[in-house]
Design a protein around this motif. Structure first.
Motif, short mmCIF file in Angstrom:
data_model
loop_
_atom_site.label_atom_id
_atom_site.label_comp_id
_atom_site.label_asym_id
_atom_site.label_seq_id
_atom_site.Cartn_x
_atom_site.Cartn_y
_atom_site.Cartn_z
N VAL A 64 47.82 -26.77 28.70
CA VAL A 64 48.66 -25.55 28.22
C VAL A 64 49.33 -24.79 28.80
O VAL A 64 49.06 -24.55 30.84
CB VAL A 64 47.86 -24.47 27.70
CG1 VAL A 64 47.77 -23.77 28.05
CG2 VAL A 64 48.91 -24.09 26.09
N GLU A 65 50.57 -24.41 29.11
CA GLU A 65 51.61 -23.17 29.84
C GLU A 65 51.76 -22.59 28.91
O GLU A 65 52.88 -22.41 27.97
CB GLU A 65 52.86 -23.82 30.37
CG GLU A 65 53.32 -23.28 31.50
CD GLU A 65 54.84 -23.82 32.48
OE1 GLU A 65 55.25 -24.94 31.92
OE2 GLU A 65 55.60 -23.13 33.89
N ILE A 66 51.57 -20.80 29.64
CA ILE A 66 51.31 -19.98 28.46
C ILE A 66 53.02 -18.88 28.71
O ILE A 66 52.78 -18.48 29.63
CB ILE A 66 50.74 -19.28 27.86
CG1 ILE A 66 48.94 -20.31 26.93
CG2 ILE A 66 50.40 -18.32 27.27
CD1 ILE A 66 48.44 -19.55 26.88
N SER A 67 53.76 -18.49 28.60
CA SER A 67 55.09 -17.61 28.52
C SER A 67 54.48 -16.62 28.53
O SER A 67 54.39 -16.26 27.63
CB SER A 67 56.49 -18.23 27.84
OG SER A 67 56.99 -19.98 28.35
N THR A 68 55.06 -15.16 29.82
CA THR A 68 54.83 -13.80 30.15
C THR A 68 55.72 -13.55 30.55
O THR A 68 56.31 -14.54 31.08
CB THR A 68 53.50 -14.26 29.89
OG1 THR A 68 53.13 -14.00 31.40
CG2 THR A 68 51.89 -14.91 30.45
#
Ligand code: AMP
Ligand code: FE
Ligand code: FE
Ligand code: ZN
Length: 279
Positions: A64-68
């Motif tokens: 997964v790639e989580i945007s922050t």
């Protein structure tokens, strides 16, 4: 041509190809280790895992790639070997995706105020079942001829701080690291080249459980890769890498496996995942 690519996007977020098609493409290109890392979504993981069964020489790693966000810009955190079936993890990602909807709508209306009239329904259609994002808006702008190339949407309008940019519900990088750990995943800082002051962030995140740094990345100059490898080494982090393939043929696109990522990157991740699963 590399046999490792740990950063790929599918229709579950802003990629062109389905998870199954990506897996097939990777197998045909002779890859040995791949991961699907959609933005704020693991919806493509089961299909990719299923498709990978037909290719015994290919190992598929759920990702997964989580945007922050940080005050200076955006930071993406990759998570490998996450428990993609975890309901708690799923609902956290769902909240992020819901906030993407409102944010994208906000950008479409800001564009309208600037005289750029794209249909919200068309943007939704382009996103389909996937996590909606700025690339879907950019494509709608391109279709209507408001821009002549995809990147122009970001350069002129919806890039961070641009006139039609809308901030997301803020999640801090450390929160994404914690979220990934809570789903028994391995958190890795994505494309650290795009982060301002990566050393400080790496130090901070390492203390909260970061285990890797994406040192090999599409079109990163050799000296930047070397600097990131040294940074990883200094902090005892695994150096990972990938193409960040979306499939729409952006200017700087490289195909899956197009970034030289050593086998060791995937093998170290796998070894760490095994070690942790024994505990
Ligand atoms: P979002 O998920 O809505 O924040 O949009 C971020 C995504 O937009 C990234 O994952 C890329 O796929 C794409 N993107 C961001 N900046 C650019 C850029 N300057 N040129 C092309 N694509 C970009
Ligand atoms: Fe993307
Ligand atoms: Fe990213
Ligand atoms: Zn990505």
């Amino acid at each position: 041509m590399s046999q490792v690519d740990l950063h790929l996007h599918s229709t579950a977020s802003d990629g062109k190809y389905s998870p199954e098609a990506l897996v097939r493409m990777a197998a045909e290109l002779g890859l040995k280790y791949i991961s699907l890392t959609d933005h704020d979504s693991v919806a493509g993981v089961p299909a990719a895992l299923g498709a990978a069964r037909a290719f015994p020489e290919l190992t598929f790693i759920p990702g997964v790639e989580i945007s922050t966000d940080v005050p200076e810009g955006e930071v993406h955190v990759l998570g490998y070997f996450i428990d993609f079936a975890s309901p708690e993890f799923g609902s956290s990602l769902e909240r992020s995706r819901n906030s993407r909807q409102g944010r994208a709508q906000g950008m479409v209306s800001k564009l309208g105020e600037l005289g750029i009239n794209i249909d919200w329904a068309r943007v939704q259609e382009l996103a389909g079942d996937g996590a909606i994002g700025r690339p879907h808006i950019a494509r709608a702008m391109l279709e209507k001829g408001y821009i002549s190339k995809f990147e122009e949407a970001f350069e002129k309008y919806i890039g961070h701080g641009g006139p039609a940019y809308v901030e997301r519900d803020k999640m801090a990088p450390a929160e994404a690291v914690a979220l990934i750990l809570s789903a028994r995943g391995l958190p890795v800082l994505a494309h650290p080249f795009t982060v301002s002051g990566p050393e400080k962030l790496v130090q901070e995140l390492k203390s909260t459980g970061l285990i890797g740094l994406e040192a090999y990345y599409k079109d990163a100059p050799r000296e930047d890769i070397d600097a990131m490898l040294r940074l990883a080494e200094r902090h005892g982090l695994i150096a990972t890498g990938g193409s960040d393939y979306h499939g729409f043929g952006e200017n700087n696109e490289v195909r899956p496996g197009g970034v030289e990522v050593p086998l060791k990157a995937a093998e170290s991740l796998i070894a760490l995942a095994r070690e942790r699963s024994k505990k």
